[in-house]
Design an enzyme around this catalytic site. Sequence first.
Site, PDB file in Angstrom:
ATOM      1  N   LYS A 163       1.006  -1.174   0.205  1.00  6.78           N
ATOM      2  CA  LYS A 163       0.113   0.113   0.085  1.00  6.78           C
ATOM      3  C   LYS A 163       0.798   1.384  -0.059  1.00  6.78           C
ATOM      4  O   LYS A 163       0.302   2.342  -0.339  1.00  6.78           O
ATOM      5  CB  LYS A 163      -0.994   0.005   1.151  1.00  6.78           C
TER       6      LYS A 163
HETATM    7  C1  LIG Z   1      -3.952  -4.885   0.394  1.00  2.00           C
HETATM    8  C2  LIG Z   1      -3.348  -5.875   0.308  1.00  2.00           C
HETATM    9  C3  LIG Z   1      -3.359  -6.783  -0.706  1.00  2.00           C
HETATM   10  C4  LIG Z   1      -4.625  -6.912  -1.281  1.00  2.00           C
HETATM   11  O1  LIG Z   1      -4.468  -5.854  -2.635  1.00  2.00           O
HETATM   12  P1  LIG Z   1      -5.843  -5.264  -3.265  1.00  2.00           P
HETATM   13  O2  LIG Z   1      -5.644  -4.297  -3.986  1.00  2.00           O
HETATM   14  O3  LIG Z   1      -6.883  -4.971  -2.231  1.00  2.00           O
HETATM   15  O4  LIG Z   1      -6.382  -6.543  -3.896  1.00  2.00           O
HETATM   16  C5  LIG Z   1      -2.714  -7.974  -0.648  1.00  2.00           C
HETATM   17  N1  LIG Z   1      -1.497  -8.248   0.068  1.00  2.00           N
HETATM   18  C6  LIG Z   1      -1.362  -7.054   1.178  1.00  2.00           C
HETATM   19  C7  LIG Z   1       0.215  -7.461   1.991  1.00  2.00           C
HETATM   20  C8  LIG Z   1      -1.818  -6.059   1.049  1.00  2.00           C
HETATM   21  O5  LIG Z   1      -1.855  -5.105   2.064  1.00  2.00           O
END
Ligand SMILES: *Cc1c(COP(=O)(O)O)cnc(C)c1O
Length: 492
Positions: free
Chosen positions: A112
């Site tokens: 993120k």
């Molecule tokens: C948010 C997240 C995901 C999922 O990603 P999306 O865009 O919500 O599909 C996968 N792995 C981690 C570590 C995340 O923080």
Amino acid sequence: MDILYKSTRGNEKRLTASQAIIQGLSEDGGLFVPESVPSLDIDFDKLAQMSYQECAFFVMKKFFTDFTDEELKNCIDRAYDSKFDTKEIAPVVKTGDCYYLELFHGATIAFKDMALSILPHLLTTAMAKNNLDKKVVILTATSGDTGKAALAGFADVPGTNIIVFYPKGGVSRIQELQMVTQKGDNTKVVGVRGNFDDCQSNVKNIFNNADIKEMLGKRGYCFSSANSINIGRLIPQVAYYVYAYAKLMKDYGLCAGKKVNFVVPTGNFGNILACYIAKQMGLPVDKMICASNDNKVLFDFFKTGVYDRRREFILTSSPSMDILISSNLERLIYFISGENAEVTAQRMKDLSEKGVYEITDSEKAKLSDFVPAYASEADVKDTISKVFSKDHYVIDPHTAVAAFGAMQFMKDSTNPVVVVSTASPYKFTPAVMNAIDGKRDEEDVFALIHRLSNLSGVSIPNAVREIENADILHDCVADIADMESVVCDYLK
Ligand SMILES: *Cc1c(COP(=O)(O)O)cnc(C)c1O
């Protein structure tokens, strides 16, 4: 050509990119999508030489057409800097038979950061462009990870404040430490005596409270959210797919134009949707493998064409993917319906009222580039262990969900397979150590972290090192009923 943005649930209004970033969600409840997807249109040899920042500029310039070159470059320079622990920002590593695109080198060692490090700058630039001179207040409820990534992104960004509510006792020790040690004069972290749903519903209430809005407006503030459906988060994510392709060419001899498969550990469908957009732009992507954990709503959807959230919510070792409603899927539904806002709105209504909707056969045929995969908890543990013993590479449980999918898929593919790696193993050390070194649940988490480092030879990231001895800067704990007054008092 100017790219304007429209809602997935209504046909009339068109917004500029900066307006769509400020607004986040359309008034009709829909998500913003570009009127058309610009084409990549680049000489591959040139692409192969680009740095991450150049790649990000190249992609974002095509979508955020009302930003000047200087504005975008400024945002990019402030986002992708020494907060990342490698100059490459998103390195591609070859291990065993696959490539791993490591998206965990930012401030909170998870993917993120890729979007949340730039969103604050896009947002404040967008405010200035639209002559809005209010201070932006970000209100967020978090079950652990997003809150910290948002805090790290917004900390000390002029013209912003950020308030994060988390359930006291409802997040892991590392997650809580990450938040309560957050620096920055514009940050506020509040532990709430309640669960995540209490935090989230009260944040929504505060958002929608006209009296609070008016009072804070007079004090020079306006609310915004750092939600993952904002195009200011989605579009920056397209950049790392283009960059990964460039790296495969430059470092691993990939021939220009050869197709590549991406395996994406998926929750809210934002990351993999960015891959889909990259493919629409003309990036040579073959299959997109959508990897789910035990909450396999998406796996079932791609298999059957029925999206059905009426099922038990399962807590797994990959908590950021424990999701039953994947908000960003709405954009894909809109695209495959032939950009039919009415049909999309109806399906989203069915989803919220009945918990289920179904797409048509001809729409399903348009999803053939997506390959569904899912990994059980046993598969995840087994994959972490196998990748470590075979390749001496440590992956976290989210990445392991994708790596498991990749191993299934690779049997039938000759094109390169890239596993999108979304978190550092140091973010989920107990689960990782459990897989590679036997049961360790009882042990102190920092002791485990040091053992993992000794075992793997991978040094402990700064993000973890720092919190081990950092001062607690936030000790505010509030009752659910007091969340509102906490906000009003803070924004004096
Ligand atoms: C948010 C997240 C995901 C999922 O990603 P999306 O865009 O919500 O599909 C996968 N792995 C981690 C570590 C995340 O923080």
